[in-house]
Design a protein around this motif. Sequence first.
Motif, mmCIF file in Angstrom:
data_model
loop_
_atom_site.group_PDB
_atom_site.id
_atom_site.type_symbol
_atom_site.label_atom_id
_atom_site.label_comp_id
_atom_site.label_asym_id
_atom_site.label_seq_id
_atom_site.Cartn_x
_atom_site.Cartn_y
_atom_site.Cartn_z
ATOM 1 N N THR A 98 0.836 -1.214 0.000
ATOM 2 C CA THR A 98 0.000 0.000 0.000
ATOM 3 C C THR A 98 0.863 1.254 0.000
ATOM 4 O O THR A 98 0.621 2.204 -0.755
ATOM 5 C CB THR A 98 -0.920 0.006 1.243
ATOM 6 N N PHE A 99 1.890 1.269 0.858
ATOM 7 C CA PHE A 99 2.770 2.444 0.955
ATOM 8 C C PHE A 99 3.426 2.740 -0.380
ATOM 9 O O PHE A 99 3.477 3.893 -0.828
ATOM 10 C CB PHE A 99 3.835 2.196 2.028
ATOM 11 N N SER A 100 3.939 1.702 -1.045
ATOM 12 C CA SER A 100 4.626 1.884 -2.322
ATOM 13 C C SER A 100 3.694 2.489 -3.360
ATOM 14 O O SER A 100 4.078 3.400 -4.108
ATOM 15 C CB SER A 100 5.162 0.535 -2.812
ATOM 16 N N GLN A 101 2.464 1.995 -3.400
ATOM 17 C CA GLN A 101 1.501 2.517 -4.366
ATOM 18 C C GLN A 101 1.219 3.993 -4.112
ATOM 19 O O GLN A 101 1.233 4.817 -5.036
ATOM 20 C CB GLN A 101 0.205 1.708 -4.285
ATOM 21 N N LYS A 102 0.960 4.344 -2.856
ATOM 22 C CA LYS A 102 0.595 5.720 -2.523
ATOM 23 C C LYS A 102 1.763 6.688 -2.718
ATOM 24 O O LYS A 102 1.591 7.782 -3.253
ATOM 25 C CB LYS A 102 0.094 5.793 -1.069
ATOM 26 N N ILE A 103 2.961 6.289 -2.273
ATOM 27 C CA ILE A 103 4.094 7.216 -2.369
ATOM 28 C C ILE A 103 4.502 7.432 -3.814
ATOM 29 O O ILE A 103 4.930 8.531 -4.200
ATOM 30 C CB ILE A 103 5.289 6.705 -1.512
ATOM 31 N N ASN A 104 4.346 6.416 -4.666
ATOM 32 C CA ASN A 104 4.639 6.585 -6.091
ATOM 33 C C ASN A 104 3.660 7.543 -6.747
ATOM 34 O O ASN A 104 4.054 8.365 -7.585
ATOM 35 C CB ASN A 104 4.614 5.231 -6.803
ATOM 36 N N VAL A 105 2.376 7.441 -6.372
ATOM 37 C CA VAL A 105 1.376 8.366 -6.926
ATOM 38 C C VAL A 105 1.682 9.795 -6.482
ATOM 39 O O VAL A 105 1.663 10.735 -7.285
ATOM 40 C CB VAL A 105 -0.045 7.954 -6.486
ATOM 41 N N LEU A 106 1.981 9.975 -5.175
ATOM 42 C CA LEU A 106 2.318 11.310 -4.678
ATOM 43 C C LEU A 106 3.535 11.881 -5.385
ATOM 44 O O LEU A 106 3.576 13.064 -5.742
ATOM 45 C CB LEU A 106 2.581 11.245 -3.165
ATOM 46 N N ASP A 107 4.539 11.047 -5.599
ATOM 47 C CA ASP A 107 5.773 11.487 -6.251
ATOM 48 C C ASP A 107 5.489 11.967 -7.680
ATOM 49 O O ASP A 107 5.956 13.028 -8.096
ATOM 50 C CB ASP A 107 6.779 10.332 -6.258
ATOM 51 N N LYS A 108 4.709 11.203 -8.415
ATOM 52 C CA LYS A 108 4.393 11.577 -9.800
ATOM 53 C C LYS A 108 3.583 12.866 -9.863
ATOM 54 O O LYS A 108 3.856 13.753 -10.683
ATOM 55 C CB LYS A 108 3.628 10.441 -10.483
ATOM 56 N N ILE A 109 2.569 12.966 -8.990
ATOM 57 C CA ILE A 109 1.730 14.175 -9.002
ATOM 58 C C ILE A 109 2.538 15.396 -8.582
ATOM 59 O O ILE A 109 2.405 16.477 -9.174
ATOM 60 C CB ILE A 109 0.507 13.981 -8.081
ATOM 61 N N ALA A 110 3.387 15.244 -7.563
ATOM 62 C CA ALA A 110 4.205 16.375 -7.097
ATOM 63 C C ALA A 110 5.135 16.866 -8.199
ATOM 64 O O ALA A 110 5.313 18.078 -8.386
ATOM 65 C CB ALA A 110 5.009 15.969 -5.863
ATOM 66 N N HIS A 111 5.734 15.942 -8.947
ATOM 67 C CA HIS A 111 6.601 16.358 -10.051
ATOM 68 C C HIS A 111 5.791 17.034 -11.160
ATOM 69 O O HIS A 111 6.271 17.985 -11.794
ATOM 70 C CB HIS A 111 7.358 15.144 -10.615
ATOM 71 N N ARG A 112 4.580 16.547 -11.381
ATOM 72 C CA ARG A 112 3.744 17.178 -12.401
ATOM 73 C C ARG A 112 3.337 18.589 -11.971
ATOM 74 O O ARG A 112 3.328 19.521 -12.779
ATOM 75 C CB ARG A 112 2.502 16.315 -12.656
ATOM 76 N N ILE A 113 2.993 18.746 -10.686
ATOM 77 C CA ILE A 113 2.652 20.078 -10.166
ATOM 78 C C ILE A 113 3.836 21.023 -10.311
ATOM 79 O O ILE A 113 3.683 22.186 -10.717
ATOM 80 C CB ILE A 113 2.216 19.973 -8.688
ATOM 81 N N TYR A 114 5.034 20.522 -9.989
ATOM 82 C CA TYR A 114 6.231 21.370 -10.101
ATOM 83 C C TYR A 114 6.467 21.784 -11.552
ATOM 84 O O TYR A 114 6.811 22.940 -11.831
ATOM 85 C CB TYR A 114 7.448 20.622 -9.561
ATOM 86 N N LYS A 115 6.277 20.843 -12.466
ATOM 87 C CA LYS A 115 6.463 21.151 -13.887
ATOM 88 C C LYS A 115 5.465 22.214 -14.356
ATOM 89 O O LYS A 115 5.826 23.164 -15.061
ATOM 90 C CB LYS A 115 6.300 19.882 -14.711
ATOM 91 N N GLU A 116 4.204 22.060 -13.938
ATOM 92 C CA GLU A 116 3.185 23.046 -14.311
ATOM 93 C C GLU A 116 3.463 24.394 -13.661
ATOM 94 O O GLU A 116 3.219 25.442 -14.256
ATOM 95 C CB GLU A 116 1.804 22.527 -13.906
ATOM 96 N N GLU A 117 3.966 24.356 -12.419
ATOM 97 C CA GLU A 117 4.310 25.597 -11.727
ATOM 98 C C GLU A 117 5.446 26.323 -12.460
ATOM 99 O O GLU A 117 5.442 27.556 -12.573
ATOM 100 C CB GLU A 117 4.728 25.284 -10.291
#
Length: 393
Positions: A200-219
């Motif tokens: 469960t942890f691996s799934q959630k942290i990978n999703v957070l990591d991808k979204i955070a990088h996408r937010i940074y790119k859009e920012e």
Amino acid sequence: DTSLAEVNSFSPSMPISPSSMINQYKFEDEPELRDLFITVDDPESHITAIETFITYRVVTKTSRGEFDSSEYEVRRRYQDFLWLKSKLEEAHPTLIIPPLPEKFIMKGMVERFSDEFIETRRKALHKFLNRIADHPTLTFNEDFKIFLTAQAWELSSHKKQGPGLLSRMGQTVRAVASSVRGGVKNRPEMFTEMNNYMETFSQKINVLDKIAHRIYKEEREYFNEMKEYGPVHTLWSASEEDIADSLKGVASCIDKCCKATEKRMAGLSENLLPILHEYVLYSEILVGVLKRRDQIQGELDSKVDALANKKAEKDLFSEEIGKLEDKVECANNALKADWDRWKQNMQCDMRSAFTNVAENNLRYYEECLATWESFLASQTVDLHVEEDSEDRP
């Protein structure tokens, strides 16, 4: 276990300013008296006929008696850090070895050997060594000491003394054979729960990591647009005398918001993105550690099965089983202790990262809000002045 949700459990009497809020999360596990301090800095580029690589200065200061000196300074390249990590995994297969940054980077993020890439890697290598130094077992590993103290030629010589190719192949073959045999029959419930948690942890942290990088790119894209957006108003004001002040005011507001956005991006890149990605790598390491524990358990199970089928060799197998039972118990105890320690560190790191992001967001929106409110107030004053002048006979 303490839940991350506890961050939301504010006391009614708690101060509400961002700086006061962040102070509520000073964690109790402050480092005790330390006797080993490590700094990774001063990256240097090296270009040879066959490769280009970066070395980093590793400065160690210590008061430990097992060191011959109180201070050391060596240079290490990424391959040396990889060697250290592999030696730690070899010596402590069921301890959680801190992750290293990947050798290669995601395409489109930053260029390899750019200043940004080198600085990001330097910080990660610095954290890697200090996490080892703070670990109650890894910190006393002999290969770690050699890594910190040996000159380049001494380290190179020491590396050649490692296990040979056949030995490493044997370890790989045993690991593959263990995986082919299937699941462990007698895995304790605690380690089944650890496996489920990590899934469960691996799934959630990978999703957070991808979204955070996408937010940074859009920012970053938004920031680049803002840098072009403000000057347009300034240029326009030159040909619009009647609204020149308003246009210049808008340009000034956009410039201030642009600078606030840049600070917010820096907060993301320094406080959130590295932590999330570090724990993506940690999740992969934990999965590997749990598999190695299962491999040890599997060896014991296979010997127990063999003993049941070969009564004639009972004494020989009983001795081997006794050794394997000790090995499994040591592996279990090591992993349980390290698991609790890792989980506590993970929760502290996550709380710190999330509260830093919250504080940065509050500052960002307050700064932008104040900027635009000031602009609106100035425009209201100017409007009243114009109305008064029009009312005069």
